[in-house]
Design an enzyme around this catalytic site. Structure first.
Site, PDB file in Angstrom:
ATOM      1  N   TYR A  95      31.966  27.684  43.748  1.00 40.51           N
ATOM      2  CA  TYR A  95      31.182  26.856  42.670  1.00 40.51           C
ATOM      3  C   TYR A  95      29.802  26.656  42.784  1.00 40.51           C
ATOM      4  O   TYR A  95      28.881  26.747  41.997  1.00 40.51           O
ATOM      5  CB  TYR A  95      31.974  25.712  42.320  1.00 40.51           C
ATOM      6  CG  TYR A  95      33.222  26.390  41.250  1.00 40.51           C
ATOM      7  CD1 TYR A  95      33.211  26.126  39.940  1.00 40.51           C
ATOM      8  CD2 TYR A  95      34.465  26.745  41.718  1.00 40.51           C
ATOM      9  CE1 TYR A  95      34.129  26.595  39.141  1.00 40.51           C
ATOM     10  CE2 TYR A  95      35.560  27.317  40.956  1.00 40.51           C
ATOM     11  CZ  TYR A  95      35.235  27.427  39.730  1.00 40.51           C
ATOM     12  OH  TYR A  95      36.023  27.699  38.828  1.00 40.51           O
ATOM     13  N   GLU A 137      42.452  25.006  38.758  1.00 42.48           N
ATOM     14  CA  GLU A 137      42.857  26.030  39.566  1.00 42.48           C
ATOM     15  C   GLU A 137      43.559  25.563  40.781  1.00 42.48           C
ATOM     16  O   GLU A 137      44.338  26.520  41.456  1.00 42.48           O
ATOM     17  CB  GLU A 137      41.571  26.611  39.954  1.00 42.48           C
ATOM     18  CG  GLU A 137      40.857  27.642  38.785  1.00 42.48           C
ATOM     19  CD  GLU A 137      39.461  27.781  38.550  1.00 42.48           C
ATOM     20  OE1 GLU A 137      39.015  28.103  39.943  1.00 42.48           O
ATOM     21  OE2 GLU A 137      39.014  28.104  37.863  1.00 42.48           O
ATOM     22  N   TYR A 190      49.816  39.312  32.879  1.00 43.99           N
ATOM     23  CA  TYR A 190      49.371  40.495  33.502  1.00 43.99           C
ATOM     24  C   TYR A 190      49.340  40.168  35.056  1.00 43.99           C
ATOM     25  O   TYR A 190      49.234  39.127  35.583  1.00 43.99           O
ATOM     26  CB  TYR A 190      47.704  40.521  33.007  1.00 43.99           C
ATOM     27  CG  TYR A 190      47.024  39.386  33.291  1.00 43.99           C
ATOM     28  CD1 TYR A 190      46.156  39.315  34.409  1.00 43.99           C
ATOM     29  CD2 TYR A 190      46.716  38.742  31.985  1.00 43.99           C
ATOM     30  CE1 TYR A 190      45.378  38.084  34.595  1.00 43.99           C
ATOM     31  CE2 TYR A 190      45.718  37.432  32.295  1.00 43.99           C
ATOM     32  CZ  TYR A 190      45.145  37.371  33.301  1.00 43.99           C
ATOM     33  OH  TYR A 190      44.354  36.230  33.592  1.00 43.99           O
ATOM     34  N   GLY A 275      46.770  51.118  20.516  1.00 49.01           N
ATOM     35  CA  GLY A 275      46.766  52.007  21.478  1.00 49.01           C
ATOM     36  C   GLY A 275      47.377  51.112  22.734  1.00 49.01           C
ATOM     37  O   GLY A 275      48.519  50.797  22.672  1.00 49.01           O
ATOM     38  N   ILE A 278      49.501  47.855  23.412  1.00 48.46           N
ATOM     39  CA  ILE A 278      51.111  47.774  23.385  1.00 48.46           C
ATOM     40  C   ILE A 278      51.760  46.886  24.602  1.00 48.46           C
ATOM     41  O   ILE A 278      52.551  46.480  24.312  1.00 48.46           O
ATOM     42  CB  ILE A 278      51.644  49.459  23.291  1.00 48.46           C
ATOM     43  CG1 ILE A 278      53.144  49.060  22.691  1.00 48.46           C
ATOM     44  CG2 ILE A 278      51.550  50.203  24.172  1.00 48.46           C
ATOM     45  CD1 ILE A 278      53.835  50.514  22.461  1.00 48.46           C
ATOM     46  N   THR A 279      50.947  47.029  25.843  1.00 45.25           N
ATOM     47  CA  THR A 279      51.843  46.658  26.821  1.00 45.25           C
ATOM     48  C   THR A 279      52.235  45.137  26.934  1.00 45.25           C
ATOM     49  O   THR A 279      53.448  45.011  27.236  1.00 45.25           O
ATOM     50  CB  THR A 279      50.995  47.133  28.250  1.00 45.25           C
ATOM     51  OG1 THR A 279      49.675  46.339  28.041  1.00 45.25           O
ATOM     52  CG2 THR A 279      50.784  48.352  28.580  1.00 45.25           C
TER      53      THR A 279
END
Ligand code: FAD
Ligand code: HEM
Length: 403
Positions: A95, A137, A190, A275, A278-279
Site C-alpha cells: 500500500y 482484506e 470466480y 456470450g 454465461i459462466t
C-alpha cells in the site's frame, strides 16, 4: 479519524482529481513500474496497453475521498475491490508505494495547482482509506485460509478433464494436486489463475468464474478463446489454456472470491448472459437445480449462433426436466441449420417485459460491456430498482460505471 481541515480539503478537491484521473493514472503506472518493476507481474498488462485499467485505481481513491466521512456509503464498491485484491494476493506492505506514487502522479499532472497543503491532505486520506482496505482484506485472507478446504495465496491444481463446450469455449475440471479437500464457494464466484507461460516475460493473473454448482470435489472453469482480430493480438492466457495446457498439467489458483452471488433463495430470478458471460449464471442455475427446486429461474442467453452456444444441450435438458426453469435463447446471426432458438437478434425490452415473473424478481447479468450497458438501461426503463439488479463485469469495474 481525520481532522476537519483535511476532510474539507479532500472533499473539495476530489472532483478535480476525478476529472483528471485518466492522466493521473497513466503517469501513476509509468512511475510505479520504474520504482517497482516486479509489479508488471501483478497488474494485467493487456488492460494497461488497452488503457482500460489505468484510471480505475486512482478514480476509486478519489471517489472514496468524497465519502471519507462515511465509507459505508460505498461499501459494495469496496467489497468488490477488496475481493479482487484478496484473489490476486495484494498485501499490506504494497500500500505505501502505491500511495506515494499516486501523490507523485497528482503532483506531476496538476503541477502548481497541487499545493503542499492539498498533497498533505490526500496523503492522510490515502492512509485512512488504505487502512480500511487492509483491515477488510486481512479478514478476507483469514476467512479464506481457515475455511474448510481453504488455502492461502495460490495452490496447485491439475487438469482432470478438458472438455470442449462450443467452437470457442472449453471447460477445465480442476483437482487439487495435494489430494486434500477444496473450499466450497457461492455460485457466481470466480477463481484466479497465476499463469507462468513458457516464453512470457511476466506472470499473468486472470479471473475465471466457476461454472458448475458448488459442493463438488473439483472446480470447473469455462474459458473463451480470445482470437486475434484486427490489430489486436490473441488473448494471452485464454490461448495458453486452450492451445498449450493439456489434461494432467498443473496450474496455480487462489481460492474462490467475488461478491456476485445469489442474494436470496426465495425471489424468482432472471439470469441474463451474453456470450462467455454465461459462466457465473450457469453456476447459479446449477445450484438452484441441485439445492432449491422452489426458486423460479428464467435463464436468458444471447450468443451469435449454435456454433458459439456453450452448454446448449445441457441447459435445454435442464429446462425440460425442471418445471422451475425456463430457458430463452437469442441468436444474433443464426446459421441456416439453426432451428432451436427463441429469438433472432438481441435481447430487447419486449423480451424482458414478457419475462417478468413477478414484482419481487431479482436480475443477475453478465456479458460484454456494450451488452451489459444495454441490459442495465432496459432494466432501468422497466423501473426495476437497483436493489434488484446485480451484475459481474469481466473487465475493470470502473468501465461500466463511468460510461
Ligand atoms: C470476475 C471475472 C470473471 C471472469 N470469468 C471468465 C470466464 O468465466 N470465462 C472467460 O473466458 N473469461 C472470464 N473472464 C475474463 C478473463 O479473466 C480474461 O480477461 C480473458 O480470458 C482474456 O484473457 P487473455 O489473457 O486471454 O486475453 P488478454 O491478453 O488479456 O487480451 C484480452 C483481449 O484484448 C485484446 N487485446 C490484447 N492486446 C491488445 C491491444 N494492445 N490492443 C487492443 N486489444 C488488445 C485481445 O485480443 C483480447 O480480445 C473473467 C474476468 C473477470 C474479471
Ligand atoms: C486504497 C488503495 C486502493 C484502491 C482504492 C484500489 C482500487 C482498485 C480498483 C478500483 C481496482 C479495479 C477492480 C476490478 O478490476 O474489479 C483495483 C484492481 C487492482 N488493484 Fe487496487 N486499489 C488500491 C490499492 C492497491 C495496491 C496497494 C495494489 C498493489 C500493487 C493494488 C493492485 C491492484 C491490482 C493488481 C488490481 C487488478 C487490476 C488489473 O490487473 O487489471 N491495488 N484496485
Amino acid at each position: 479519524m481525520l481532522d476537519n481541515e483535511t476532510i474539507n480539503i479532500v472533499q473539495s478537491t476530489a472532483p478535480i482529481l476525478k476529472e483528471n484521473s485518466k492522466q493521473i493514472g497513466q503517469r501513476f503506472y509509468q512511475l510505479l513500474y520504474s520504482k517497482a518493476p516486479e509489479l508488471y507481474n501483478v497488474f494485467n498488462q493487456t488492460n494497461q496497453k488497452k488503457g482500460i485499467q489505468q484510471e480505475a485505481l486512482g478514480y476509486s481513491v478519489y471517489a472514496a475521498g468524497e465519502h471519507i466521512t462515511n465509507l459505508d456509503a460505498i461499501k459494495p464498491v469496496i467489497e468488490r475491490i477488496t475481493q479482487k485484491h484478496r484473489a490476486i494476493g495484494i498485501k499490506p506492505e504494497q500500500y505505501p508505494i502505491v500511495g506515494e506514487t499516486l501523490l507523485h502522479a497528482v503532483k506531476d499532472v496538476l503541477g502548481e495547482a497541487a499545493t503542499d497543503e492539498i498533497l498533505d491532505a490526500w496523503g492522510k486520506a490515502y492512509g485512512y482509506i488504505a487502512d480500511a482496505f487492509i483491515q477488510i482484506e486481512k479478514e478476507l485472507y483469514q476467512e479464506t485460509a481457515h475455511q474448510s478446504g481453504g488455502w492461502e495465496d495460490y495452490r496447485a491444481f491439475y487438469i482432470k478433464n478438458k472438455v470442449k463446450e462450443s467452437d470457442v469455449v472449453t471447460s477445465f475440471y480442476l483437482k487439487p494436486k495435494d489430494g486434500q479437500p477444496i473450499a466450497t464457494y457461492k455460485a457466481g464466484q470466480y477463481l484466479t489463475i497465476k499463469a507462468e507461460i513458457p516464453g512470457e516475460k511476466y506472470t499473468h493473473i486472470r479471473h475465471y468464474s466457476l461454472s458448475d454448482a458448488p459442493g463438488k470435489d473439483y472446480y470447473r472453469i469455462s474459458v473463451k478463446r480470445e482470437d486475434a482480430h484486427g490489430d489486436a493480438p490473441a488473448g494471452i492466457v485464454s490461448n495458453y489454456l486452450h492451445n498449450q495446457v493439456q489434461e494432467g498439467d498443473t496450474l496455480q489458483f487462489s481460492a474462490p472470491a467475488g461478491d456476485f452471488v445469489l442474494k436470496t433463495a426465495k425471489n424468482p430470478v432472471v439470469l441474463i448472459s451474453g456470450g462467455i458471460g454465461i459462466t457465473p449464471l450457469l453456476s447459479m442455475l446449477n445450484r438452484t437445480v441441485e439445492q432449491n427446486q422452489n426458486q423460479e429461474v428464467t435463464f436468458i442467453h444471447a450468443t451469435t449462433n449454435s456454433q458459439t452456444h456453450a452448454f446448449k444441450d445441457y441447459v435445454a435438458k435442464l429446462a425440460h426436466n425442471n418445471k422451475n426453469i425456463k430457458s430463452i435463447v437469442c441468436y444474433s446471426a443464426p446459421t441456416k441449420e439453426d432451428q432451436h432458438f427463441d429469438k433472432k437478434g438481441f435481447i430487447d425490452l419486449e423480451l424482458l417485459e414478457a419475462n417478468l415473473p413477478s414484482n419481487e424478481v431479482d436480475f443477475y447479468f453478465c456479458g460484454p460491456i456494450p451488452f451489459m450497458q444495454a441490459i442495465n438501461k432496459m432494466l432501468k426503463q422497466l423501473n426495476i430498482s437497483s436493489d434488484h439488479i446485480y451484475y459481474e463485469v469481466f473487465s475493470p469495474i470502473a468501465m461500466l460505471e463511468n460510461e
